[in-house]
Design an enzyme around this catalytic site. Sequence first.
Site, PDB file in Angstrom:
ATOM      1  N   ARG A   1       1.308   1.163  15.182  1.00 28.32           N
ATOM      2  CA  ARG A   1       0.942   1.009  13.780  1.00 28.32           C
ATOM      3  C   ARG A   1       1.401  -0.351  13.267  1.00 28.32           C
ATOM      4  O   ARG A   1       2.157  -1.047  13.937  1.00 28.32           O
ATOM      5  CB  ARG A   1       1.582   2.133  12.956  1.00 28.32           C
ATOM      6  CG  ARG A   1       3.083   2.102  12.949  1.00 28.32           C
ATOM      7  CD  ARG A   1       3.671   3.363  12.344  1.00 28.32           C
ATOM      8  NE  ARG A   1       3.561   3.372  10.895  1.00 28.32           N
ATOM      9  CZ  ARG A   1       4.382   4.045  10.086  1.00 28.32           C
ATOM     10  NH1 ARG A   1       5.353   4.773  10.597  1.00 28.32           N
ATOM     11  NH2 ARG A   1       4.226   4.003   8.791  1.00 28.32           N
TER      12      ARG A   1
ATOM     13  N   HIS B   1      12.855  12.121   3.993  1.00 27.83           N
ATOM     14  CA  HIS B   1      12.202  13.351   4.387  1.00 27.83           C
ATOM     15  C   HIS B   1      12.021  14.327   3.232  1.00 27.83           C
ATOM     16  O   HIS B   1      10.913  14.798   3.011  1.00 27.83           O
ATOM     17  CB  HIS B   1      12.784  14.015   5.633  1.00 27.83           C
ATOM     18  CG  HIS B   1      11.765  14.964   6.151  1.00 27.83           C
ATOM     19  ND1 HIS B   1      10.677  14.549   6.874  1.00 27.83           N
ATOM     20  CD2 HIS B   1      11.561  16.257   5.883  1.00 27.83           C
ATOM     21  CE1 HIS B   1       9.868  15.572   7.058  1.00 27.83           C
ATOM     22  NE2 HIS B   1      10.384  16.627   6.464  1.00 27.83           N
TER      23      HIS B   1
ATOM     24  N   THR C   1       5.790  26.926   6.353  1.00 28.40           N
ATOM     25  CA  THR C   1       4.527  26.274   6.043  1.00 28.40           C
ATOM     26  C   THR C   1       3.363  27.147   6.491  1.00 28.40           C
ATOM     27  O   THR C   1       2.353  27.282   5.788  1.00 28.40           O
ATOM     28  CB  THR C   1       4.449  24.889   6.717  1.00 28.40           C
ATOM     29  OG1 THR C   1       5.686  24.222   6.503  1.00 28.40           O
ATOM     30  CG2 THR C   1       3.335  24.064   6.137  1.00 28.40           C
TER      31      THR C   1
ATOM     32  N   ASP D   1       7.013  22.202 -26.012  1.00 24.68           N
ATOM     33  CA  ASP D   1       6.992  20.833 -25.456  1.00 24.68           C
ATOM     34  C   ASP D   1       8.003  20.809 -24.312  1.00 24.68           C
ATOM     35  O   ASP D   1       8.550  21.848 -23.937  1.00 24.68           O
ATOM     36  CB  ASP D   1       7.366  19.800 -26.531  1.00 24.68           C
ATOM     37  CG  ASP D   1       6.810  18.416 -26.196  1.00 24.68           C
ATOM     38  OD1 ASP D   1       7.069  17.930 -25.077  1.00 24.68           O
ATOM     39  OD2 ASP D   1       6.096  17.828 -27.034  1.00 24.68           O
TER      40      ASP D   1
ATOM     41  N   TYR E   1       8.412  16.221   0.979  1.00 28.22           N
ATOM     42  CA  TYR E   1       8.171  17.515   0.359  1.00 28.22           C
ATOM     43  C   TYR E   1       8.088  17.412  -1.148  1.00 28.22           C
ATOM     44  O   TYR E   1       7.430  18.230  -1.802  1.00 28.22           O
ATOM     45  CB  TYR E   1       9.244  18.512   0.815  1.00 28.22           C
ATOM     46  CG  TYR E   1       9.139  18.738   2.305  1.00 28.22           C
ATOM     47  CD1 TYR E   1       7.969  19.261   2.830  1.00 28.22           C
ATOM     48  CD2 TYR E   1      10.133  18.354   3.171  1.00 28.22           C
ATOM     49  CE1 TYR E   1       7.818  19.424   4.196  1.00 28.22           C
ATOM     50  CE2 TYR E   1       9.984  18.508   4.540  1.00 28.22           C
ATOM     51  CZ  TYR E   1       8.828  19.041   5.047  1.00 28.22           C
ATOM     52  OH  TYR E   1       8.679  19.186   6.391  1.00 28.22           O
TER      53      TYR E   1
ATOM     54  N   LYS F   1       2.653  29.895   4.066  1.00 32.79           N
ATOM     55  CA  LYS F   1       1.854  29.470   2.919  1.00 32.79           C
ATOM     56  C   LYS F   1       0.367  29.467   3.253  1.00 32.79           C
ATOM     57  O   LYS F   1      -0.458  29.998   2.499  1.00 32.79           O
ATOM     58  CB  LYS F   1       2.286  28.073   2.473  1.00 32.79           C
ATOM     59  CG  LYS F   1       3.612  28.105   1.766  1.00 32.79           C
ATOM     60  CD  LYS F   1       3.967  26.768   1.191  1.00 32.79           C
ATOM     61  CE  LYS F   1       5.030  26.911   0.130  1.00 32.79           C
ATOM     62  NZ  LYS F   1       4.569  27.542  -1.094  1.00 32.79           N
TER      63      LYS F   1
ATOM     64  N   SER G   1      13.419   6.629 -13.363  1.00 33.70           N
ATOM     65  CA  SER G   1      12.311   7.347 -13.989  1.00 33.70           C
ATOM     66  C   SER G   1      12.152   8.738 -13.376  1.00 33.70           C
ATOM     67  O   SER G   1      12.009   9.736 -14.088  1.00 33.70           O
ATOM     68  CB  SER G   1      11.031   6.524 -13.831  1.00 33.70           C
ATOM     69  OG  SER G   1       9.909   7.331 -13.990  1.00 33.70           O
ATOM     70  N   SER G   2      12.214   8.804 -12.039  1.00 29.60           N
ATOM     71  CA  SER G   2      12.030  10.094 -11.363  1.00 29.60           C
ATOM     72  C   SER G   2      13.147  11.054 -11.714  1.00 29.60           C
ATOM     73  O   SER G   2      12.916  12.240 -11.930  1.00 29.60           O
ATOM     74  CB  SER G   2      12.030   9.925  -9.844  1.00 29.60           C
ATOM     75  OG  SER G   2      10.878   9.274  -9.439  1.00 29.60           O
TER      76      SER G   2
ATOM     77  N   SER H   1      -2.085  26.923  -5.048  1.00 26.09           N
ATOM     78  CA  SER H   1      -1.789  28.333  -5.296  1.00 26.09           C
ATOM     79  C   SER H   1      -2.265  28.796  -6.669  1.00 26.09           C
ATOM     80  O   SER H   1      -2.388  29.996  -6.909  1.00 26.09           O
ATOM     81  CB  SER H   1      -0.280  28.579  -5.181  1.00 26.09           C
ATOM     82  OG  SER H   1       0.194  28.113  -3.950  1.00 26.09           O
TER      83      SER H   1
ATOM     84  N   TRP I   1       6.899   0.062   4.013  1.00 23.16           N
ATOM     85  CA  TRP I   1       7.411   0.815   2.859  1.00 23.16           C
ATOM     86  C   TRP I   1       8.733   1.481   3.202  1.00 23.16           C
ATOM     87  O   TRP I   1       9.473   1.891   2.336  1.00 23.16           O
ATOM     88  CB  TRP I   1       6.391   1.832   2.353  1.00 23.16           C
ATOM     89  CG  TRP I   1       6.451   3.179   3.027  1.00 23.16           C
ATOM     90  CD1 TRP I   1       5.820   3.529   4.184  1.00 23.16           C
ATOM     91  CD2 TRP I   1       7.188   4.330   2.602  1.00 23.16           C
ATOM     92  NE1 TRP I   1       6.127   4.830   4.510  1.00 23.16           N
ATOM     93  CE2 TRP I   1       6.962   5.345   3.557  1.00 23.16           C
ATOM     94  CE3 TRP I   1       8.019   4.619   1.514  1.00 23.16           C
ATOM     95  CZ2 TRP I   1       7.529   6.620   3.464  1.00 23.16           C
ATOM     96  CZ3 TRP I   1       8.591   5.887   1.431  1.00 23.16           C
ATOM     97  CH2 TRP I   1       8.341   6.870   2.398  1.00 23.16           C
TER      98      TRP I   1
ATOM     99  N   HIS J   1       0.844  -1.201   0.000  1.00 27.39           N
ATOM    100  CA  HIS J   1       0.000   0.000   0.000  1.00 27.39           C
ATOM    101  C   HIS J   1       0.881   1.254   0.000  1.00 27.39           C
ATOM    102  O   HIS J   1       0.708   2.151  -0.825  1.00 27.39           O
ATOM    103  CB  HIS J   1      -0.935  -0.010   1.210  1.00 27.39           C
ATOM    104  CG  HIS J   1      -1.601   1.311   1.478  1.00 27.39           C
ATOM    105  ND1 HIS J   1      -2.555   1.826   0.646  1.00 27.39           N
ATOM    106  CD2 HIS J   1      -1.429   2.229   2.463  1.00 27.39           C
ATOM    107  CE1 HIS J   1      -2.957   3.002   1.112  1.00 27.39           C
ATOM    108  NE2 HIS J   1      -2.274   3.277   2.220  1.00 27.39           N
TER     109      HIS J   1
ATOM    110  N   HIS K   1      14.063  13.321  12.754  1.00 31.22           N
ATOM    111  CA  HIS K   1      12.801  13.326  13.505  1.00 31.22           C
ATOM    112  C   HIS K   1      11.952  12.084  13.206  1.00 31.22           C
ATOM    113  O   HIS K   1      10.975  11.837  13.895  1.00 31.22           O
ATOM    114  CB  HIS K   1      12.005  14.626  13.296  1.00 31.22           C
ATOM    115  CG  HIS K   1      11.423  14.824  11.948  1.00 31.22           C
ATOM    116  ND1 HIS K   1      11.470  16.021  11.281  1.00 31.22           N
ATOM    117  CD2 HIS K   1      10.755  13.987  11.130  1.00 31.22           C
ATOM    118  CE1 HIS K   1      10.867  15.908  10.115  1.00 31.22           C
ATOM    119  NE2 HIS K   1      10.413  14.675  10.003  1.00 31.22           N
ATOM    120  N   HIS K   2      12.350  11.297  12.212  1.00 30.05           N
ATOM    121  CA  HIS K   2      11.683  10.005  11.995  1.00 30.05           C
ATOM    122  C   HIS K   2      12.286   8.928  12.880  1.00 30.05           C
ATOM    123  O   HIS K   2      11.825   7.787  12.870  1.00 30.05           O
ATOM    124  CB  HIS K   2      11.820   9.575  10.537  1.00 30.05           C
ATOM    125  CG  HIS K   2      11.162  10.508   9.574  1.00 30.05           C
ATOM    126  ND1 HIS K   2       9.840  10.385   9.211  1.00 30.05           N
ATOM    127  CD2 HIS K   2      11.624  11.598   8.917  1.00 30.05           C
ATOM    128  CE1 HIS K   2       9.529  11.358   8.360  1.00 30.05           C
ATOM    129  NE2 HIS K   2      10.598  12.113   8.166  1.00 30.05           N
TER     130      HIS K   2
ATOM    131  N   GLU L   1      11.625  13.469   0.353  1.00 27.69           N
ATOM    132  CA  GLU L   1      10.559  12.800  -0.410  1.00 27.69           C
ATOM    133  C   GLU L   1       9.172  13.308   0.005  1.00 27.69           C
ATOM    134  O   GLU L   1       8.291  13.500  -0.818  1.00 27.69           O
ATOM    135  CB  GLU L   1      10.658  11.286  -0.198  1.00 27.69           C
ATOM    136  CG  GLU L   1       9.465  10.478  -0.688  1.00 27.69           C
ATOM    137  CD  GLU L   1       9.335  10.434  -2.199  1.00 27.69           C
ATOM    138  OE1 GLU L   1      10.316  10.767  -2.889  1.00 27.69           O
ATOM    139  OE2 GLU L   1       8.249  10.087  -2.688  1.00 27.69           O
TER     140      GLU L   1
END
Lengths: 385, 519
Positions: free
Chosen positions: B443, B246, B321, B98, B250, B324, B162-163, B261, B134, B69, B295-296, B248
């Site tokens: 979890r 991390h 943040t 293009d 963002y 924004k 790819s990314s 926006s 994951w 998932h 922080h993870h 990732e």
Amino acid sequence: MHLQAKRLSKLALSPVLMLLSMLGTAAWAEEAQRWQTNLTPGVTELGAKIYDLHMTVFWICVWIGVVVFGLMFYSILTHRKSLGAKPADFHESTSVEIAWTVVPFIILIVIAFPATKTLLEVYDTDDADLDVMITGYQWKWKYEYIDPNGDNVSFFSNLRTGKTEIYNEDAKGQHYLLEVDEPMVLPVNKKVRFLVTANDVIHAWWVPALAVKRDAIPGFINETWTKATQTGIYRGQCAELCGKDHGYMPIVVNVVEEAEYKNWLNEKKSQAAEIKALMSKNFSLDEQMAAGKEVYDKSCAACHGANGEGGVGKAIAKSPIATGALATHLDVGVNGVPGTAMQAFGGQINDVEMAAVITYQRNAFGNNMGDVVQPIDVYNFKQGK
Amino acid sequence: MSAHHGPAKGFTRWLTTTNHKDIGTMYLWFSFAMFILGGAFAMVIRAELFQPGIQIVDPEFFNQMTTMHGLVMVFGAIMPAFVGLANWLIPMMIGAPDMALPRMNNWSFWILPPTFLMLASTLFMDGGAPNYGWTFYAPLSTTYAPPSVTYFIFAIHLMGLSSIMGSINIIATVVNMRAPGMTYMKMPLFVWTWLITAFLLVAVMPVLAACVTMMLMDIHFGTSFFSAAGGGDPVLFQHIFWFFGHPEVYIIILPAFGVVSQIIPTFARKPLFGYDSMVYATASIAFLSFIVWVHHMYTVGIPVAGELFFMYATMLIAVPTGVKVFNWITTMWQGAMTFETPMLFCLGFVFLFTIGGFTGVMLSLAPVDFQYHDSYFVVAHFHYVMVAGAVFSMSAAVYYWLPKWTGKMYDEGMGKAHFWISFIGFNLTFFPQHFLGLAGMPRRIPDYALQFSDFNMMSSIGAFIYGASQLLFLFNVLRTILAGKPAPAEKAWEGAEGLEWTLPSPAPYHTFTTPPNVK
């Protein structure tokens, strides 16, 4: 119909019941309650501080939310085209931008002070009255009480809830999944230092009421501590995904008066002496089969299947190891198979249990090898004889 | 202007295309397919958690579901969805004909379908699919992993490839192909957020590649990067993973900020408030994303000085943040708002993402995180930012630009129904998970203590509602394409600004072959 109505009324009442139970704080602290929506302050001073910090930040967020969302919803309700609103055309203001950069920054600094202070306390593991080593295994905990004279007491703590409850064949008990065969016992009002590590993968030892969560990492020892101020039974679970039975390795800590703790510790020590005595005994096949089945169900069945049919681990029934040379069988049991999920059980179960379970595996599930392994055989194997 | 300027016929059009609109369309459909697949895995998870006890799947398979998932949603649904959006919109927004590197564009898309086919095929392999979460922490994902881990590693490498190609393309396009007069500080905010995101991707995808390569070495070539027994360190894995992981987060949310926006000013009929500060805030968030990864991992036993540094850095993220969120609300302020579906999703985004931001501030506090960490509180937090953030903004984007893409209007009533059903379903699913986490539910468990039953049941019901609402979305989009009413010639929305709205609807196959002049 009647049953359902009863359940429904219970459901409706339960928030009230929870509030009532919160008044008598003991139950609230010991384990999670139905409909519980908040963190427990627990039974430690540090836990209470963490709880206060949590609530402080929570209310700060609530008030910021009230203001920000208040403005947003006011705007949504009044600045509508359908109400004839005409769009203003302002689109920047340096002073406003500076204000809403600086104000949140100041709020964060205000929060940072208590957070720093509390964090330093979390890390202060000095001057402990007692050291307990916690080792995570797939999927159980080992607790070892470090004795200054080297007379350590150690034991494993396994899930007690049976498969029939988990698979919905029997009704689930009150402490479903939060009960163990042997809890950790700690003295009240003593600073206990935990030395946390793991044997296989990463686990995490978490008891909310004691305000302790620390990762158990194979090859490294983490330190943390607690000091419970109330006697009681506190429950928690492994918090780091550790494989198939991650959900099935609970933690139970029984905090007792110091005298009771000392009695318990002495009893554990004399139990260890008894096992020593059993080492020289000769058991019959029937005795070993009965004792071996108990060990098997507790330590082997999760991977090898209740009937030796296999699962995560290989099948025991008709396996070349269980029906082959005894030395090889002992080697697998004692030393495990490196690089696989088969752990070295030599340090996890004692020689008496090892002898019984090897006998059981060689004779149950249609293996019928007929040999009886004695504790002394295991001992000799370990000594390389 | 005829045959060889239009698309080729049949399937080869899609296989060989170098057209940014075709590739964008393929990305969007692919990501939606992955969204449904990842959603199906989520439905299995929530069905098993509907009641305590094991009912539907075994714990072993449950772990495969949580892992797949996460992987499918992050790498298969959300990331490609925003790349698809970038493909469609960036050339049209900056007045380019293009993307800068059209052939590479084709390749970066066509790597994805076989990659995810391979990842999904692990479900049928001996030992099952990846089951280590994951975040695939070693040694659970190395020594103790099922054999399919090697396919998983290869899949991660390909996704990274790819990314990286996709981001290089976006950087090259934005830097080189802006129409005359389109200075950086005139670019639409969506282009800005994607430019910054692309730099993040180029910076961290190689780190992820290194991480899985070290795993590969540990598994097959006898090294011990992540095994203490051989002189390595399992915590090293987490440092490397989160140094990627991390940013990732963002990478996922910045394009969403860009979308919101673009849309809020349209329906407020008022220009975006604080454009410059939005750009600077985005850049600050991107910078901070590199110095907060620990922080993870507050509970792994980092020395207290390190813990303090990462706590302060993490708290700081709240500042840009917040800027924004304040800018969006001030954009609405004294506007003349209407509430079509894209606007509803953006308002839902601002409201729910901000709640996710609040729990983010709570989680940033290391001492309290010792209670929150790895509990359902965290699950609730990141779904508020991932689903109500990224997915809501994606839905908003699809409704907003669909008239431009297809030349047809979607059904407004059905769109609004989609919003309200998802909004209710989402909150019913994830709000109670805050309570579960605070009460002590870890979890990634397939079964739980009886105290947690009520909120879990609620959460599962919410998940089924949220899941079903996505079928309504699919139906609405298909109906628009097949039988929608024609959209207005250029501007589908009264307040819409930007070069893409100067083009006819549907946007022709080739646009801005002569660059427009931007004043």
